[in-house]
Design an enzyme around this catalytic site. Structure first.
Site, short mmCIF file in Angstrom:
data_model
loop_
_atom_site.label_atom_id
_atom_site.label_comp_id
_atom_site.label_asym_id
_atom_site.label_seq_id
_atom_site.Cartn_x
_atom_site.Cartn_y
_atom_site.Cartn_z
N GLU A 295 -47.83 69.48 -76.06
CA GLU A 295 -48.54 69.73 -74.81
C GLU A 295 -48.73 71.23 -74.63
O GLU A 295 -47.96 72.04 -75.19
CB GLU A 295 -47.67 69.11 -73.71
CG GLU A 295 -48.14 69.01 -72.32
CD GLU A 295 -49.55 68.63 -72.02
OE1 GLU A 295 -50.48 69.19 -72.61
OE2 GLU A 295 -49.74 67.81 -71.11
N ASP A 296 -49.74 71.63 -73.90
CA ASP A 296 -49.94 73.07 -73.65
C ASP A 296 -49.02 73.58 -72.56
O ASP A 296 -48.40 74.62 -72.70
CB ASP A 296 -51.41 73.37 -73.29
CG ASP A 296 -51.94 72.52 -72.15
OD1 ASP A 296 -51.27 71.56 -71.73
OD2 ASP A 296 -53.05 72.82 -71.66
N ILE A 297 -48.94 72.82 -71.46
CA ILE A 297 -48.16 73.32 -70.32
C ILE A 297 -47.62 72.14 -69.53
O ILE A 297 -48.30 71.12 -69.38
CB ILE A 297 -49.04 74.24 -69.43
CG1 ILE A 297 -48.23 74.84 -68.27
CG2 ILE A 297 -50.27 73.56 -68.90
CD1 ILE A 297 -48.93 76.02 -67.60
N ASP B 65 -46.18 71.37 -65.84
CA ASP B 65 -46.21 71.98 -64.51
C ASP B 65 -45.39 71.07 -63.58
O ASP B 65 -44.16 71.13 -63.59
CB ASP B 65 -47.69 72.11 -64.15
CG ASP B 65 -47.93 72.67 -62.77
OD1 ASP B 65 -47.00 73.14 -62.13
OD2 ASP B 65 -49.08 72.64 -62.30
N THR B 66 -46.01 70.18 -62.83
CA THR B 66 -45.23 69.24 -62.01
C THR B 66 -44.47 68.25 -62.89
O THR B 66 -43.47 67.69 -62.48
CB THR B 66 -46.14 68.42 -61.08
OG1 THR B 66 -47.02 67.63 -61.88
CG2 THR B 66 -46.96 69.31 -60.16
N GLY B 67 -45.00 68.01 -64.10
CA GLY B 67 -44.40 67.03 -65.00
C GLY B 67 -45.00 65.65 -64.86
O GLY B 67 -44.65 64.74 -65.62
N THR C 162 -47.99 64.37 -65.57
CA THR C 162 -48.77 63.88 -66.71
C THR C 162 -47.86 63.31 -67.79
O THR C 162 -48.04 62.18 -68.24
CB THR C 162 -49.59 65.04 -67.33
OG1 THR C 162 -50.33 65.67 -66.30
CG2 THR C 162 -50.51 64.57 -68.42
N LYS D 185 -43.61 75.51 -66.37
CA LYS D 185 -43.47 76.08 -65.03
C LYS D 185 -42.27 75.41 -64.37
O LYS D 185 -42.42 74.42 -63.65
CB LYS D 185 -44.72 75.83 -64.21
CG LYS D 185 -45.93 76.62 -64.63
CD LYS D 185 -47.05 76.38 -63.63
CE LYS D 185 -48.36 76.94 -64.08
NZ LYS D 185 -49.49 76.39 -63.30
N ASP E 26 -57.40 76.06 -69.46
CA ASP E 26 -58.68 76.29 -68.80
C ASP E 26 -58.60 76.32 -67.29
O ASP E 26 -57.66 75.79 -66.69
CB ASP E 26 -59.65 75.17 -69.16
CG ASP E 26 -59.26 73.87 -68.45
OD1 ASP E 26 -58.11 73.41 -68.61
OD2 ASP E 26 -60.09 73.32 -67.71
#
Ligand code: IMP
Ligand code: MG
Length: 183
Positions: free
Chosen positions: A107-109, A111-113, A115, A139, A167
């Site tokens: 994965e790229d990032i 965040d909230t988790g 996905t 994050k 993006d």
């Protein structure tokens, strides 16, 4: 693109400032590739790249893996503009059989988790032997879950970033460095 890595870049209506240089990213990706190669050399893993954002990270990471491996792709979407929508859309599903396989999700990032939480649940129903997770960026302050992220490139503050595949409304993916939303 971004040959001048000190510049402010504009993507759509927003301005971004330099955050992680291309050289710093590539050094870290190379270290991650070495660690993954060492951990998986005897396991015949299958790598699942989460599109769109991870395409550049995965291209660099997988070329550091020093054994033959299978790679496949899924396309998930949960983000709109600058925010997580909380809804997970599967735009391209998994085409490979992962039963009894050691799976590594790229994965790229995170965040909230949201996905990956949903996607990892879907994957575990397909009975892999193991699943591990690699993310270039994490994050930590925004993360709402406690599932393990096995390989993390950089833990970053909760600020929107673009570049190196990431993006803002499909802009900025081809920047070689990573840029942070200007405060
Ligand atoms: P999560 O579901 O909140 O963990 O968000 C994960 C997905 O949202 C990532 O795979 C990215 O596609 C996107 N995303 C999260 N934060 C950012 C960011 O700062 N820049 C670009 N995309 C992001
Ligand atoms: Mg992503």
């Amino acid at each position: 693109m971004d040959s001048d890595k000190n510049k402010i870049v504009k993507a759509g209506d927003l301005f971004f400032e330099p955050y992680l240089d291309r050289e710093v990213i590539l050094d870290r990706v190379s270290e991650m590739g070495v660690a993954i190669s060492k951990d998986y050399v005897d396991k015949d893993p299958i790598f699942i790249v989460v599109l769109n954002g991870a395409f550049i990270f995965a291209a660099d990471l997988l070329r550091q893996v020093n054994f033959h491996c299978e790679t496949t792709f899924v396309k998930l979407k949960s983000y709109d503009g600058l925010a997580s929508t909380g809804n997970l859309e599967t735009l391209l599903g998994l085409e490979s059989n992962i039963e009894n396989r050691d799976v590594v999700v790229i994965e790229d990032i995170i965040d909230t988790g949201n996905t990956l939480h949903r996607f990892m649940q879907e994957l575990s129903q397909l009975k892999p032997s193991s699943i591990s997770l690699v993310s270039l960026l994490f994050k930590e302050e925004a993360f709402n879950y406690d599932y393990p992220i096995d390989y993390i490139g950089f833990t970053i503050p909760d600020r929107f970033v673009i570049g190196y595949g990431l993006d803002y409304n499909d802009l900025g993916r081809n920047l070689q460095s990573i840029y942070q939303l200007k405060s």
